[in-house]
Enzyme design. Structure first.
Site, PDB file in Angstrom:
ATOM      1  N   CYS A   1      -7.720  -1.745  -4.635  1.00  0.00           N
ATOM      2  CA  CYS A   1      -6.301  -1.466  -4.389  1.00  0.00           C
ATOM      3  C   CYS A   1      -5.491  -2.757  -4.433  1.00  0.00           C
ATOM      4  O   CYS A   1      -4.395  -2.798  -5.012  1.00  0.00           O
ATOM      5  CB  CYS A   1      -6.117  -0.794  -3.034  1.00  0.00           C
ATOM      6  SG  CYS A   1      -6.598   0.948  -3.013  1.00  0.00           S
TER       7      CYS A   1
ATOM      8  N   CYS B   1       0.844  -1.196   0.000  1.00  0.00           N
ATOM      9  CA  CYS B   1       0.000   0.000   0.000  1.00  0.00           C
ATOM     10  C   CYS B   1       0.881   1.249   0.000  1.00  0.00           C
ATOM     11  O   CYS B   1       0.570   2.256  -0.645  1.00  0.00           O
ATOM     12  CB  CYS B   1      -0.898   0.014   1.233  1.00  0.00           C
ATOM     13  SG  CYS B   1      -2.046  -1.378   1.349  1.00  0.00           S
TER      14      CYS B   1
ATOM     15  N   HIS C   1       1.015   5.108  -1.543  1.00  0.00           N
ATOM     16  CA  HIS C   1       0.471   6.017  -0.530  1.00  0.00           C
ATOM     17  C   HIS C   1       1.402   6.225   0.651  1.00  0.00           C
ATOM     18  O   HIS C   1       0.930   6.514   1.757  1.00  0.00           O
ATOM     19  CB  HIS C   1      -0.880   5.486  -0.030  1.00  0.00           C
ATOM     20  CG  HIS C   1      -1.950   5.474  -1.067  1.00  0.00           C
ATOM     21  ND1 HIS C   1      -2.577   6.620  -1.496  1.00  0.00           N
ATOM     22  CD2 HIS C   1      -2.506   4.443  -1.772  1.00  0.00           C
ATOM     23  CE1 HIS C   1      -3.488   6.304  -2.419  1.00  0.00           C
ATOM     24  NE2 HIS C   1      -3.457   4.996  -2.614  1.00  0.00           N
TER      25      HIS C   1
ATOM     26  N   ARG D   1     -13.185  -0.200  -2.255  1.00  0.00           N
ATOM     27  CA  ARG D   1     -11.983   0.591  -2.539  1.00  0.00           C
ATOM     28  C   ARG D   1     -10.719  -0.217  -2.222  1.00  0.00           C
ATOM     29  O   ARG D   1      -9.778  -0.264  -3.018  1.00  0.00           O
ATOM     30  CB  ARG D   1     -12.017   1.863  -1.696  1.00  0.00           C
ATOM     31  CG  ARG D   1     -10.778   2.735  -1.739  1.00  0.00           C
ATOM     32  CD  ARG D   1     -10.508   3.323  -3.088  1.00  0.00           C
ATOM     33  NE  ARG D   1      -9.731   2.462  -3.957  1.00  0.00           N
ATOM     34  CZ  ARG D   1      -9.508   2.678  -5.246  1.00  0.00           C
ATOM     35  NH1 ARG D   1     -10.010   3.738  -5.841  1.00  0.00           N
ATOM     36  NH2 ARG D   1      -8.796   1.848  -5.953  1.00  0.00           N
TER      37      ARG D   1
END
Length: 267
Positions: free
Chosen positions: A228, A176, A180, A224
């Site tokens: 991802c 992730c 991000h 969501r």
């Protein structure tokens, strides 16, 4: 020779200025695009549907969800969204909004929670679930995120979520954090908030669920996160899994104090 160097330097400065100007206008264009999208967010239609679903008797037990406890007492909706995920004594689990709604739909209305969890996004009761999420989140719009960390189970989920956020795996060795974990990243027209910082986590976590213009659907946080993982080339997580809830806890706690704008509108 001196004149040639001067001209070359002037050309370089001109190119640099043009590049800076182009970058600035691109950012301004994106900001204008987003501002236009915010005017008349179609999520309002999902909110209306969700409110109706909350109050309407449905399911094998022909009951409404008005006695559902989202963490602030039976039937209390306002302010519940910004305090989720949280621990629930009746299930002995930390639950996000979507998994908690599944519990209520099964206990109060008689729906099969496992069957709904296995239904594709946007179909059947999954579509109804996202309508409920839209309305419930809208009832906390403008409130500050305050995901609790008072219980050991909640603290454990935060630590698990943090580890999952930075864990690299899959065919592309992604995490992730690959998208991000640092500032000033963007994919096409989509900014990638730095979810390791309070401001980024608040803007990221606090804007889902959201209406996706590109698909014409409303997406909850579960969808969501599922997408991802797809983009990271990971296996799809199970709907309402502890892994997805742990990630939500990590983001929500990191963004504590930020304002919820959900349901927002996205590209």
């Amino acid at each position: 020779m001196r004149m040639t160097k001067i001209l070359a330097m002037a050309a370089f400065v001109g190119l640099a200025a043009s590049a800076a100007w182009a970058q600035k206008t691109t950012e301004e264009g994106i900001a204008e695009y987003r501002a236009m999208l915010q005017d008349g967010n179609p999520a309002e239609l999902f909110e209306a549907k969700g409110e109706d679903l909350w109050k309407k008797p449905r399911g094998p037990k022909n009951a409404s969800l008005e006695k559902c406890d989202l963490g602030k007492g039976a039937g209390v909706v306002k302010g519940a969204f910004v305090e989720l995920p949280r621990y629930f004594p009746d299930t002995k689990r930390v639950q996000d909004l979507e998994s908690r709604l599944l519990t209520c739909m099964e206990a109060l209305q008689g729906f099969n929670a496992a069957e709904i969890a296995n239904t594709p996004f946007g179909k059947g009761e999954q579509a109804n679930l996202e309508g409920l999420v839209a309305w419930i989140s809208s009832e906390s719009r403008g409130m500050k995120l305050n995901v609790p960390q008072s219980r050991p189970e909640e603290k454990t989920m935060y630590e698990v979520g943090k580890r999952l956020f930075f864990a690299r795996a899959g065919t592309h060795d992604f995490a992730c954090a690959s998208c991000h974990g640092t500032d000033n990243k963007r994919i096409r027209l989509q900014d990638l908030p730095n979810l390791t910082k309070p401001s980024g986590a608040a803007s990221g976590f606090g804007s889902w669920p959201a209406y996706r213009v590109s698909s014409g659907e409303l997406w909850g946080m579960q969808r969501r996160l599922n997408d991802c993982y797809r983009q990271q080339r990971f296996p799809y997580p199970r709907f309402g899994s502890d892994a997805t809830i742990a990630l939500a806890v990590y983001m929500g706690v990191t963004g504590k104090g930020g304002v919820s704008v959900a349901p927002a509108i996205k590209r």
